[in-house]
Scaffold this active site. Sequence first.
Site, PDB file in Angstrom:
ATOM      1  N   ARG A 143     -63.006   0.058  -4.786  1.00 53.43           N
ATOM      2  CA  ARG A 143     -63.435   0.466  -6.124  1.00 53.43           C
ATOM      3  C   ARG A 143     -62.755  -0.423  -7.149  1.00 53.43           C
ATOM      4  O   ARG A 143     -61.872  -1.205  -6.820  1.00 53.43           O
ATOM      5  CB  ARG A 143     -63.083   1.942  -6.354  1.00 53.43           C
ATOM      6  N   GLY A 144     -63.177  -0.279  -8.410  1.00 49.84           N
ATOM      7  CA  GLY A 144     -62.659  -1.152  -9.458  1.00 49.84           C
ATOM      8  C   GLY A 144     -63.590  -2.350  -9.561  1.00 49.84           C
ATOM      9  O   GLY A 144     -64.000  -2.921  -8.535  1.00 49.84           O
ATOM     10  N   ALA A 145     -63.927  -2.719 -10.799  1.00 50.72           N
ATOM     11  CA  ALA A 145     -64.988  -3.709 -10.999  1.00 50.72           C
ATOM     12  C   ALA A 145     -64.749  -5.034 -10.250  1.00 50.72           C
ATOM     13  O   ALA A 145     -65.619  -5.482  -9.491  1.00 50.72           O
ATOM     14  CB  ALA A 145     -65.174  -3.938 -12.496  1.00 50.72           C
ATOM     15  N   ARG A 165     -73.610   1.230  -6.480  1.00 51.68           N
ATOM     16  CA  ARG A 165     -73.035   1.848  -7.697  1.00 51.68           C
ATOM     17  C   ARG A 165     -73.612   1.102  -8.896  1.00 51.68           C
ATOM     18  O   ARG A 165     -73.580  -0.139  -8.916  1.00 51.68           O
ATOM     19  CB  ARG A 165     -71.499   1.738  -7.721  1.00 51.68           C
ATOM     20  N   GLN A 184     -57.489   8.333  -9.946  1.00 52.51           N
ATOM     21  CA  GLN A 184     -57.105   6.934  -9.709  1.00 52.51           C
ATOM     22  C   GLN A 184     -55.773   6.614 -10.387  1.00 52.51           C
ATOM     23  O   GLN A 184     -55.049   5.730  -9.940  1.00 52.51           O
ATOM     24  CB  GLN A 184     -58.204   5.989 -10.237  1.00 52.51           C
ATOM     25  N   ASP A 192     -65.536  -1.909 -16.740  1.00 59.75           N
ATOM     26  CA  ASP A 192     -66.550  -2.049 -15.682  1.00 59.75           C
ATOM     27  C   ASP A 192     -67.727  -2.891 -16.141  1.00 59.75           C
ATOM     28  O   ASP A 192     -68.436  -3.474 -15.326  1.00 59.75           O
ATOM     29  CB  ASP A 192     -67.042  -0.665 -15.252  1.00 59.75           C
ATOM     30  N   ASN A 225     -65.945   1.896 -19.240  1.00 57.19           N
ATOM     31  CA  ASN A 225     -64.801   2.040 -18.332  1.00 57.19           C
ATOM     32  C   ASN A 225     -64.730   3.492 -17.887  1.00 57.19           C
ATOM     33  O   ASN A 225     -65.558   4.327 -18.289  1.00 57.19           O
ATOM     34  CB  ASN A 225     -63.508   1.587 -19.035  1.00 57.19           C
TER      35      ASN A 225
HETATM   36  O1  MRU Z   1     -64.698   4.670 -10.317  1.00 63.16           O
HETATM   37  P1  MRU Z   1     -63.748   3.523 -10.232  1.00 63.16           P
HETATM   38  O2  MRU Z   1     -62.421   3.898  -9.659  1.00 63.16           O
HETATM   39  O3  MRU Z   1     -64.360   2.332  -9.534  1.00 63.16           O
HETATM   40  O4  MRU Z   1     -63.504   3.095 -11.747  1.00 63.16           O
HETATM   41  C1  MRU Z   1     -62.691   1.990 -12.010  1.00 63.16           C
HETATM   42  C2  MRU Z   1     -62.459   1.747 -13.449  1.00 63.16           C
HETATM   43  O5  MRU Z   1     -63.029   2.376 -14.309  1.00 63.16           O
HETATM   44  C3  MRU Z   1     -61.560   0.598 -13.795  1.00 63.16           C
HETATM   45  O6  MRU Z   1     -60.855   0.856 -14.977  1.00 63.16           O
HETATM   46  C4  MRU Z   1     -62.407  -0.669 -13.991  1.00 63.16           C
HETATM   47  O7  MRU Z   1     -63.218  -0.893 -12.871  1.00 63.16           O
HETATM   48  C5  MRU Z   1     -61.585  -1.873 -14.259  1.00 63.16           C
HETATM   49  S1  MRU Z   1     -60.736  -2.397 -12.808  1.00 63.16           S
HETATM   50  C6  MRU Z   1     -59.899  -3.811 -13.132  1.00 63.16           C
END
Ligand code: MRU
Length: 341
Positions: free
Chosen positions: A46-48, A89, A197, A238, A247
């Site tokens: 997860r995370g962009a 996603r 998270q 994101d 985000n």
């Molecule tokens: O649902 P997630 O855990 O994938 O969401 C992640 C976020 O919102 C992060 O802040 C975003 O992806 C930036 S990661 C460098």
Amino acid sequence: MRTIWWDEKSRAIGMIDQTLLPERLENIEVRSVEQLCEAIQSLRVRGAPALGAAGGYGVALTAARSAATDPAALLDDIKTAAGVIRAARPTAVNLSWGVDRAVKAVEEMRGSATVEEIRAAALAEAELIAEEDVSINKALGDRGASLLADGDVVLTHCNAGRLACVGWGTALGVIRSAVAQGKRISVYACETRPLFQGSRLTAWELTEDNIPVTLICDNMAGMAMRQGLVDKVIVGADRITKDAVFNKIGTYSIAVLAKAHGVPFYVAAPISTFDLERSEKDVEIEERDADEIRRLGNKKLAPADVKVYNPAFDATPLDLVSAIITERGIYRPPEEMPDLG
Ligand code: MRU
């Protein structure tokens, strides 16, 4: 240590299973597109930026494991798999960006390459995306560190650390770079309901790195700011459209609070997170299962059938953003945005 990688011996994607943290640090092997989509949807990865790498590796995985014996059939298999992975996603633009980049690298070879050459090119592009992610985050971190002063207390939300990337991190990358420059930085981490998270991942990462961190519930951010406990906010993103930063849900509330208390609100994100062709209204915000809010594992937190609204992300208008930190430079929106042309 990387969050996601290619394992040549098993021709599989290796990744940290982030759903197990902080109890256990364990890796899993992903051997099919179905398994990859499950891992993306259940937030094992997860995370962009990590999703960008997962997209690239998903194309490499398809290329490596397809039964196609001629190049055109292999490219068709890749195209089909790419559509499935992209849809896993919807909000983080990096997932489709990573898929598209790897697909483009092999599509350019249509009509002129063997099956083996296409496989090698898909993997090479995926590896490049992953390697670049770490160097981009370090460059972004070094630029962003100039915004932090010795002794600063930074509030962050969700996890925009190395777990959200291939390595180093974006928001936490800025903090890591400042610490590496000898600045004493401490962090308030919002726990980030409903999937935690912040408490499970950000607090874990920072503790591992000996960066002082204080965990708060999401509804404590306003009080902490009012009491003058927070000097700056830094979050990841994101997707950044021409008018908003997408985000983790809760980011918008923190941006409003930061504005009300005169606290600078910074967003740290690589250029690959920008989607300046689109506006806020064009972006689909993922809505997740109601039981993420109604239950905590086996424990009931609410009546079983209570109606729930569970958007995974929100949009923060650019006029609430003091600066966006990228590997190319620091931009002050809405007037200043990177030129992607
Ligand atoms: O649902 P997630 O855990 O994938 O969401 C992640 C976020 O919102 C992060 O802040 C975003 O992806 C930036 S990661 C460098």
